[in-house]
Design a protein around this motif. Structure first.
Motif, short mmCIF file in Angstrom:
data_model
loop_
_atom_site.label_atom_id
_atom_site.label_comp_id
_atom_site.label_asym_id
_atom_site.label_seq_id
_atom_site.Cartn_x
_atom_site.Cartn_y
_atom_site.Cartn_z
N MET C 101 70.33 31.07 -37.66
CA MET C 101 70.92 32.29 -37.09
C MET C 101 70.75 33.48 -38.03
O MET C 101 70.60 34.62 -37.60
CB MET C 101 72.44 32.08 -36.85
CG MET C 101 72.75 31.03 -35.81
SD MET C 101 72.03 31.46 -34.22
CE MET C 101 72.08 29.86 -33.40
N SER C 157 66.95 31.13 -29.25
CA SER C 157 68.03 30.14 -29.50
C SER C 157 67.87 29.60 -30.93
O SER C 157 66.85 29.83 -31.58
CB SER C 157 67.85 28.98 -28.53
OG SER C 157 66.66 28.27 -28.91
N GLY C 159 67.32 26.57 -31.96
CA GLY C 159 66.17 25.67 -32.07
C GLY C 159 64.88 26.45 -32.20
O GLY C 159 64.04 26.16 -33.08
N LEU C 160 64.71 27.47 -31.36
CA LEU C 160 63.47 28.27 -31.41
C LEU C 160 63.34 28.95 -32.77
O LEU C 160 62.26 29.00 -33.37
CB LEU C 160 63.49 29.32 -30.29
CG LEU C 160 62.93 28.86 -28.94
CD1 LEU C 160 63.03 30.00 -27.92
CD2 LEU C 160 61.48 28.42 -29.08
N ARG C 163 62.13 26.65 -35.34
CA ARG C 163 60.68 26.41 -35.18
C ARG C 163 59.89 27.58 -35.79
O ARG C 163 58.87 27.38 -36.45
CB ARG C 163 60.34 26.29 -33.69
CG ARG C 163 60.74 24.97 -33.07
CD ARG C 163 60.43 24.95 -31.57
NE ARG C 163 61.06 23.79 -30.95
CZ ARG C 163 60.49 22.60 -30.84
NH1 ARG C 163 59.25 22.41 -31.31
NH2 ARG C 163 61.11 21.58 -30.28
N ALA C 185 72.80 22.89 -38.61
CA ALA C 185 73.47 23.84 -37.70
C ALA C 185 72.95 23.68 -36.27
O ALA C 185 73.25 24.49 -35.41
CB ALA C 185 73.21 25.27 -38.17
N LEU C 186 72.14 22.61 -36.00
CA LEU C 186 71.54 22.49 -34.66
C LEU C 186 72.21 21.37 -33.89
O LEU C 186 72.78 20.43 -34.45
CB LEU C 186 70.04 22.20 -34.80
CG LEU C 186 69.21 23.26 -35.54
CD1 LEU C 186 67.75 22.80 -35.65
CD2 LEU C 186 69.30 24.60 -34.83
N ASP C 187 72.09 21.45 -32.55
CA ASP C 187 72.62 20.36 -31.70
C ASP C 187 71.72 19.14 -31.83
O ASP C 187 70.55 19.23 -32.18
CB ASP C 187 72.62 20.82 -30.24
CG ASP C 187 73.76 21.81 -30.01
OD1 ASP C 187 73.47 22.98 -29.72
OD2 ASP C 187 74.91 21.40 -30.19
N ILE C 190 68.26 19.07 -30.16
CA ILE C 190 67.33 20.02 -30.80
C ILE C 190 66.98 19.47 -32.18
O ILE C 190 65.84 19.55 -32.64
CB ILE C 190 67.98 21.41 -30.92
CG1 ILE C 190 68.52 21.87 -29.56
CG2 ILE C 190 67.00 22.41 -31.49
CD1 ILE C 190 67.45 22.13 -28.51
N GLU C 191 67.99 18.88 -32.85
CA GLU C 191 67.76 18.31 -34.19
C GLU C 191 66.64 17.27 -34.11
O GLU C 191 65.71 17.27 -34.93
CB GLU C 191 69.05 17.64 -34.69
CG GLU C 191 68.89 16.82 -35.97
CD GLU C 191 70.23 16.27 -36.47
OE1 GLU C 191 70.87 15.52 -35.70
OE2 GLU C 191 70.63 16.61 -37.59
N GLN C 193 64.19 17.10 -32.06
CA GLN C 193 62.89 17.77 -31.88
C GLN C 193 62.40 18.32 -33.22
O GLN C 193 61.23 18.15 -33.61
CB GLN C 193 63.04 18.95 -30.91
CG GLN C 193 63.34 18.57 -29.47
CD GLN C 193 63.69 19.80 -28.62
OE1 GLN C 193 63.45 20.94 -29.03
NE2 GLN C 193 64.29 19.57 -27.47
#
Lengths: 320, 302, 323, 310
Positions: C101, C157, C159-160, C163, C185-187, C190-191, C193
């Motif tokens: 973030m 987001s 996740g993006l 990336r 800090a990711l769900d 998404i983690e 991925q």
């Protein structure tokens, strides 16, 4: 486990205004029952609306539509003043140990605030004694009574927050990500404490978390939430053993297991981004990420229906 | 939306909490004293000035109203540390008498504008919606005026007089205080400990008194110490332009104005009060900065 | 000697605070082979992030390296000035951070921030750099890369954004990627991925990875070799299979036990008693002694050394062999 | 294009503030105790002159009608006629305002350029000599009253060394140098202090770590990443500075006897000329609102998060 229904939500909806006359569909048409003495876990990824649902259930946020009945009384019909006696029986435990305690107040005043607000104890001395008992119940030594929050560790602060929550002997406590900000070893201490207090004071927990392992330990029943809707509710052991809803399955499989032998890179991983709650997909809101989505899923919103002693909201739950 | 506080924040506070002693307001102020010599010096200077202003009849042998024409326009000497003015009066004595009004003008209207500003700002911040809109638009209007011009217009209608200056400066000052109080309240309203109080069922009034105001205190105290100098500057400007304090009262601004025509041959008449204003404003700023460091909760954790 | 991508020997670094020197990292040695994923695990405040920042030379004030050596592909880093380190950062070694973030500049489009990483080290035209950035964005699995090139961080987001951070780190094909709690800090979906993306990229380019995490699951899924840290010191070191199968140090055992199993519903969770030690007032002897169930007199008096108890398996405990 | 839309939206949102300003000034001059009109009228004892002026000002009608007449007049540029100069107020303002514009724009540009530069240097050289000097200079700027700087500059540089004209605007732009410096110094001080503190705060944020991890040098990270983010709060302070610049202008115009709006206000007060006072104060406030508008638009250009919601 007592079968008596403590709280029941019917058709609960909560929408927040967003920029440019659009709306955030935080909670959409949720039916949920919480039984006395149980721990119902509400699990889902960030932005799925679980925090909003938790706060709407205890009347901290007014619902846009739908009813919440607590011990048979419809809270949504009551005015703020009439709500007071019920609000006293429902308390909240917060996530961030550093923000949930007023930095300018001593621990004694923080825990005493609920007692003072409802005039539970006759005088100051009785209140202070009551606070000592509460702090003792959560494992905070007495000599810390007149200290300030920033002199405590994360774990100790969370204990103080819990002492404040149980001060009014509530029937229901909503724990909103109570251990997410804590280290693993401190997490276990707090989770054990919550379980002990549940037994000692016959508490009912609505346990909100994104951490599926913590939920596995705490929950009697689990409700999985995706983008404002419930997709599966059932007994903890059953749901984890063989999940029925595809989203629940992907959630459970995505957890990184603490065992190098289980490392297979072929296992299916849920692709795509978490959609925005401002304009959620039509039909089943999971269809944009679900590999099994059919036309029916894209148009018709699946209702929560009973299947194998559980409730599932998926058209193809039987075949998968 | 940040999911939850990152772990590293938790440790730095853990580390700090074990190191810190028990931290009441008193301890914080003592730490400020150790760390910020300038703030302490300023506090001492201001205190001495106030005492001198109050006891000037005892301290100075000279009369502030009628002077001795023979020693007119005399440069600073051993007898008259800051020289004499066009009427042969001792500039230092007049300066100390003038301090009474100039300092009062710094404190009183600032206090009034703090009370009005905080009350309106907190209500606007906590209530939100229409009340917030109305109060803030009113504040925007007041802030649109160049403060000196607005004060001048108010003084023009009310007529001169020290009480009118208090009122004028208070009317001009409240809007900026309201804006600060409102933004503090809005950020505090979102904190979890205020939500906790709401979930317990504490009434909005008590929440404001027990949670919002005490936590606004550091910002408001700093604002107060910084608004005093701007009020002093405003008054001295008004008096300098001849719309503020009028004779027989005397304030530093008026002294500067009266001394202007002798600027080229007796500059000390104007420069002495100007320097006095500067020193008072400087010390208020140092005091304000020092208080800001001391009262800032997360600053004293490091 | 440079068969190791990263070789750290007896590294010590810490903070010179008003209240004294805080030894965040105390005599740490660590090696990462080519293409190897090495994990450093431990709870908050154990110094794992400090190691990452020491390698990159990005210590926050008042932190400083006080001893030991760090060699990246054979080249010693500790002696270098910031100006000498600049060409290495981003080209030979890169870093991604915990908070997607806040790790991207909110007022500059993400594509331009990535292009900056390229233009700092390669002299190519802006257009060519733009093409390479777009190619890299799609390579890390971001859809519509041309559109995302001009997007601002707040429009993406979590996740993006992570990336984008990975694409930015990889764009100059560094030998070493340092990932400091990349998915904390990711769900969880998404983690998964992001972890798979890091693993695939490492295998594909032979890039070594230093992965820092407090989550034993992430470490188990990703790492070939693991170092367990407590109070600034390495307390145990082994390849992943050995560590998770038969860990020797009581603290590692405590961490392993407090991991919640999904296929069991125990009444209570085993918890390590006590609190993380205060680095300013470290006890004599073993730092874990106050919280250790097997602590004896020797543990409280002397400081145990990190000695070998098996092939590639080291432990800093007098009783180590026993468990 | 969304930025144009947001600019128009902001212009519309400042109309109520403008009307509020006119209302407040109007009420102060008529409702507050010691009614300004009466004090003005008191000066002219002769009965017929009293009748003629009150008719001219339409004082016999209720105040809200007078207000409405005044506001509609405003839009057509008719601000009533000055009692003292017997000329339309708008004509006087048109003659006087270029001086104030030149003075405040020069003061603002000098102040903000110096302020930002000084703030950046102090932040980069934190706690070293440059920082102490910079912050000392800023603190003095804030503390020294405008009239003191003006008088000292006038005495030393104009009267003694004769580098600059003592007063008046005969010699063109050079007359504005000293007043601009006296006026700009305090504004430069607060801009410098804020630039330093926001820059230091921004330097601690995560994306600066990312930039450094990419290979950026510290100065490089400041120029390409930190500065733009740090400027966002500074712009808001500059907007607030505009109103204090105009306040200061009144003083500098008096000391250097520059025929600007400030002087007009002083004359209006000494001449008990309500329409002129009202007109010039409103005009000054319009300048402030316009300044805030410019700052708002700059704000949305700088910060995409604002621009998107427009």
């Amino acid at each position: 486990m007592a079968e008596q229904i403590l709280l029941e939500a019917r058709g609960l909806v909560k929408e927040f205004p967003a920029k440019g006359r659009r709306k955030v569909h935080a909670v959409s048409d949720v039916d949920l029952t919480i039984r006395a003495g149980e721990t119902l876990a509400l699990v889902g990824e960030s932005g799925c609306g679980k925090s909003t649902l938790g706060r709407t259930l205890i009347g901290l946020i007014p619902p846009t539509a739908g009813t919440v009945t607590f011990q048979g009384v419809d809270l949504t019909a009551l005015s703020q003043r009439e709500l007071a006696p019920y609000r006293r029986q429902m308390q909240l435990i917060f996530q961030d140990p550093y923000a949930s305690l007023d930095p300018r107040m001593t621990v004694r005043d923080i825990v005493a605030e609920p007692l003072v607000t409802y005039g539970v104890c006759p005088d100051r001395a009785a209140t202070t004694q009551r606070v000592r008992e509460l702090l003792d119940a959560v494992g905070i030594p007495e000599e810390f009574l007149y200290r300030y929050p920033h002199q405590f560790s994360g774990g100790q602060r969370q204990r103080i927050g819990i002492a404040r929550a149980i001060a009014l002997r509530p029937r229901l406590i909503v724990c909103d990500e109570p251990v997410s900000a804590l280290d693993v070893s401190v997490q276990s201490q707090i989770l054990n404490l919550l379980k002990d207090l549940q037994e000692r004071f016959a508490l009912t927990y609505l346990f909100i978390s994104h951490d599926l392992s913590v939920v596995r330990f705490m929950a009697d029943r689990v409700a999985v939430m995706f983008l404002g809707r419930l997709c599966e509710i059932g007994g903890g052991a059953d749901v984890y053993a063989h999940p029925l809803h595809p989203y629940t399955r992907f959630l459970l499989e995505a957890i990184p297991r603490a065992d190098p032998r289980l490392r297979d890179d072929s296992r299916a991983i849920l692709q795509g981004e978490i959609p925005s709650p401002i304009d959620p997909p039509a039909g089943c809101r999971f269809h944009t990420r679900c590999p099994y989505a059919t036309d029916r899923c894209r148009t018709e919103t699946p209702a929560l229906r009973p299947l194998e002693d559980r409730l599932v909201a998926c058209h193809r739950a039987e075949e998968l | 939306m940040a999911l939850f506080r990152k772990k590293t924040d938790v440790i730095s506070a853990d580390l700090a909490s074990q190191i810190g002693e028990s931290e009441g307001l008193g301890v914080q102020l003592r730490r400020m004293a150790r760390k910020n010599k300038l703030a302490v010096a300023s506090a001492v200077f201001l205190a001495l000035l106030i005492l001198a202003a109050v006891f000037v009849p005892l301290l100075s042998p000279y009369d502030a109203v009628n002077g001795d024409a023979s020693i007119r326009l005399q440069a600073p000497t051993a007898a008259h540390w800051l020289g004499t003015d066009e009427m042969g009066r001792d500039v230092l004595t007049r300066l100390l008498y003038g301090a009474r009004i100039s300092l009062a003008v710094g404190v009183v209207p600032t206090l009034i504008s703090m009370v009005i500003g905080v009350a309106l700002g907190v209500v606007a911040g906590y209530a939100g919606g229409k009340t917030d809109y109305i109060i803030m638009r009113l504040a925007d209007v007041m802030l649109a005026f160049p403060s000196l011009l607005l004060a001048m217009v108010i003084m023009y209608t009310l007529g001169d007089g020290v009480m009118n200056i208090f009122l004028a400066l208070a009317l001009v000052g409240w809007a900026s205080v309201a804006r600060v109080a409102r933004s503090e309240t809005i950020s505090l309203k979102e904190t979890e400990y205020v939500q906790a109080a709401r979930s317990i069922g504490v009434s909005p009034g008590r929440i404001i008194l027990r949670h919002i105001l005490p936590n606004c205190l550091p910002a408001l105290i700093v604002l107060f110490t910084l608004n005093i100098p701007s009020a002093i500057l405003s008054e001295s400007s008004l008096s300098f332009l001849g719309v503020g304090v009028k004779l027989p009262n005397s304030s530093w601004g008026l002294m500067v104005n009266m001394g202007r025509q002798f600027l080229y041959n007796a500059p000390w008449i104007s420069l002495a009060p100007s320097a006095a204003i500067m020193l008072v404003v400087l010390s208020c700023n140092f005091l304000g900065d020092g208080l800001r460091d001391a009262l800032d909760p997360h600053l004293n954790n490091e | 000697m440079d068969e190791y991508t990263l070789k750290i020997e007896h590294l010590s670094s810490g903070f010179f605070t008003e209240r004294g020197y805080v030894p965040a990292v105390d005599d740490v040695s660590l090696t990462i082979g080519k293409g190897q994923v090495v994990g450093v695990v431990g709870e908050s405040g154990c110094g794992k992030s400090m190691i990452a920042r020491s390698v990159m030379g990005l210590l926050k004030y008042p932190g400083r390296i006080t001893g030991g050596s760090i060699a990246l592909a054979g080249r010693e880093l500790t002696g270098l000035t910031d100006r000498q380190l600049q060409p290495i950062r981003g080209r030979d070694m890169a870093m991604i951070f915990q908070e997607p973030m806040t790790s991207l500049n909110p007022v500059v489009p993400v594509g331009r921030q990535m292009r900056e990483a390229l233009l700092l080290h390669e002299d190519m035209s802006r257009a060519a750099a733009r093409e390479e950035v777009i190619r890299m964005l799609s390579h890390v699995g971001i859809s519509e890369p041309e559109k995302r090139y001009n997007a601002y961080p707040h429009e993406l987001s979590g996740g993006l954004r992570q990336r984008v951070m990975i694409a930015m780190a990889m764009i100059c094909k560094p030998k070493l990627l340092i990932a400091d709690e990349p998915t904390t800090a990711l769900d969880v979906t998404i983690e998964a991925q992001i972890l798979r993306l890091i693993r695939d990229l490492s295998r594909e380019t032979g890039m070594s990875v230093l992965l820092i995490s407090h989550n034993l699951g992430v470490i188990a899924q990703m790492c070939d070799k693991v170092y367990v840290m407590y109070a600034g010191r390495i307390v145990e070191q082994a390849d992943a299979l050995t560590l998770f199968d038969r860990c020797a140090h009581p603290y590692t055992r405590g961490l392993m036990d407090s991991v919640i199993r999904l296929d069991a519903s125990p009444r209570r969770l085993p918890a390590i008693g006590g609190v993380v030690p205060n680095l300013l007032r470290l006890p004599a002897g073993c730092a874990f002694a106050p919280r250790c169930p097997h602590a004896g007199e020797k543990c409280r008096a002397e400081r145990p050394e990190l000695d070998q108890i098996g092939p590639g398996h080291w432990c800093r405990c007098f009783e180590g062999r026993r468990s | 294009m969304s930025t144009l839309k947001s600019i128009i939206r902001r212009v519309i949102s400042s109309i109520p503030v403008l009307i509020g300003v006119v209302l407040v000034i109007y009420l102060i001059l008529r409702i507050l105790p010691g009614n300004a009109i009466l004090t003005m009228m008191g000066e002219h004892a002769r009965e017929d002159v009293v009748q003629q002026i009150s008719a001219e000002l339409g004082l016999d009608k209720p105040w809200y009608v007078q207000f409405w007449v005044y506001v509609t007049g405003l839009f057509t540029g008719d601000m009533g006629t000055s009692i003292k100069y017997h000329k339309p107020v708008s004509e006087l303002i048109a003659a006087y305002f270029p001086v104030t514009i030149k003075l405040s724009v020069m003061a603002a540009l000098v102040a903000w350029a110096v302020g930002i530069l000084c703030g950046v240097i102090s932040a980069m050289r934190k706690d070293r000599l440059a920082d102490r000097l910079g912050m000392g200079f800023s603190l003095l700027g804030i503390s020294v009253p405008v009239f003191m700087t003006a008088m000292v500059l006038q005495y030393l540089l104009a009267y003694k060394l004769k580098w600059f004209p003592i007063q008046g605007t005969k010699e063109g732009l050079v007359c504005y140098v000293l007043p601009a410096i006296a006026l700009g110094w305090s504004s430069a001080g607060s801009v410098a202090r804020l630039t330093r503190s926001t820059l230091l705060e921004v330097m601690g944020s995560d994306y600066i770590d990312t930039a450094r991890a990419k290979g950026r040098s510290v100065p490089g990270a400041v120029v390409f990443h930190a500065l733009r983010n740090a400027m966002i709060p500074v712009i808001t302070v500059m907007a607030i500075q505009i109103s204090s610049l105009l306040s200061g202008a009144v003083i500098t115009e008096t000391i250097f006897s520059l025929p600007g709006i400030g002087r007009l206000c002083i004359d209006a007060i000494s001449g008990r000329d309500v329409p002129l006072l009202q007109g010039s104060v409103i005009f000054a406030t319009v300048l402030v609102i316009a300044g805030n508008l410019v700052a708002d638009c700059l704000y949305s250009v700088l910060d995409p998060r604002i621009r998107k919601e427009g």
